[in-house]
Design a protein around this motif. Structure first.
Motif, short mmCIF file in Angstrom:
data_model
loop_
_atom_site.label_atom_id
_atom_site.label_comp_id
_atom_site.label_asym_id
_atom_site.label_seq_id
_atom_site.Cartn_x
_atom_site.Cartn_y
_atom_site.Cartn_z
N GLY A 95 1.14 -1.05 0.03
CA GLY A 95 -0.14 -0.07 0.29
C GLY A 95 0.52 1.49 -0.10
N ASP A 96 2.54 1.53 -0.38
CA ASP A 96 3.04 2.09 -0.45
C ASP A 96 2.75 3.18 -1.97
N GLN A 97 1.68 4.28 -1.63
CA GLN A 97 1.01 4.54 -2.32
C GLN A 97 2.89 5.83 -3.10
N GLU A 98 3.15 5.94 -2.67
CA GLU A 98 4.52 6.99 -3.09
C GLU A 98 5.63 6.07 -3.53
N LYS A 99 5.98 5.08 -2.70
CA LYS A 99 6.80 3.28 -4.20
C LYS A 99 6.31 3.15 -5.53
N VAL A 100 4.83 3.57 -5.54
CA VAL A 100 4.33 2.76 -6.47
C VAL A 100 4.20 4.34 -7.73
N ILE B 58 0.21 1.52 -16.12
CA ILE B 58 1.05 3.20 -16.15
C ILE B 58 0.30 3.91 -15.08
N ALA B 59 -0.76 4.03 -15.59
CA ALA B 59 -1.66 5.16 -15.82
C ALA B 59 -2.02 5.00 -13.77
N GLY B 60 -2.75 3.49 -13.80
CA GLY B 60 -3.14 3.47 -12.51
C GLY B 60 -1.66 3.55 -11.64
N SER B 61 -0.94 3.84 -11.70
CA SER B 61 0.65 3.71 -10.92
C SER B 61 0.54 5.96 -10.79
N GLU B 62 0.46 6.16 -11.35
CA GLU B 62 0.27 7.28 -11.36
C GLU B 62 -1.21 8.25 -10.82
N ALA B 63 -2.00 7.28 -10.69
CA ALA B 63 -3.26 8.18 -9.81
C ALA B 63 -3.68 8.60 -8.69
N ALA B 64 -3.99 9.64 -8.21
CA ALA B 64 -4.72 9.88 -7.46
C ALA B 64 -4.18 9.52 -6.09
N THR B 65 -5.43 8.39 -6.16
CA THR B 65 -5.94 7.19 -5.51
C THR B 65 -5.69 5.99 -5.54
#
Length: 124
Positions: free
Chosen positions: A50-55, A92-99
């Protein structure tokens, strides 16, 4: 006789150059696929934790890595090129999503990884 020997040598040299070129394309593709597989593994770990920053850091790297060898794949493996593209852009798009949608992004990343493994097996 001298002409014949020269012709044989020229054909041999030409064949060697062609084969070296094919080998370098396979090597380029193989290296690129391995880099992308490392990245999808890192992305998977980041998604699972769940590490969004790393994603957001890791996901976009896939695009740059793909750009280095995608033309060779498109030329030699059109079916796998389409399969990889099908999952690459949404990943790629999912990794850049806001949530972070862990389930959706995890599934896309897994399918991308499977397509890359298929390409890796084909280029061995």
């Amino acid at each position: 006789m001298k002409k014949f020997t020269s012709m044989v040598l020229a054909i041999g040299l030409g064949s060697a150059l062609v084969l070296a070129g094919c080998s370098s394309n396979n090597s380029k593709v193989s290296d690129g696929v391995n880099k992308m597989l490392d990245t999808t593994e890192q992305l998977s770990k980041a998604i699972d934790s769940g590490d969004q920053e790393k994603v957001k850091e890791v996901g976009p790297k896939l695009e740059d890595q793909w750009a280095t060898f995608e033309d060779d794949v498109k030329k030699d493996n059109k079916d796998l090129y389409g399969k990889i593209e099908q999952y690459l852009d949404p990943t790629i798009a999912g990794s850049e999503a806001a949530t972070l949608d862990k389930e959706a992004l995890g599934t896309l990343n897994d399918k991308l990884t499977d397509a890359l493994k298929e390409l890796a097996n084909k280029t061995k």
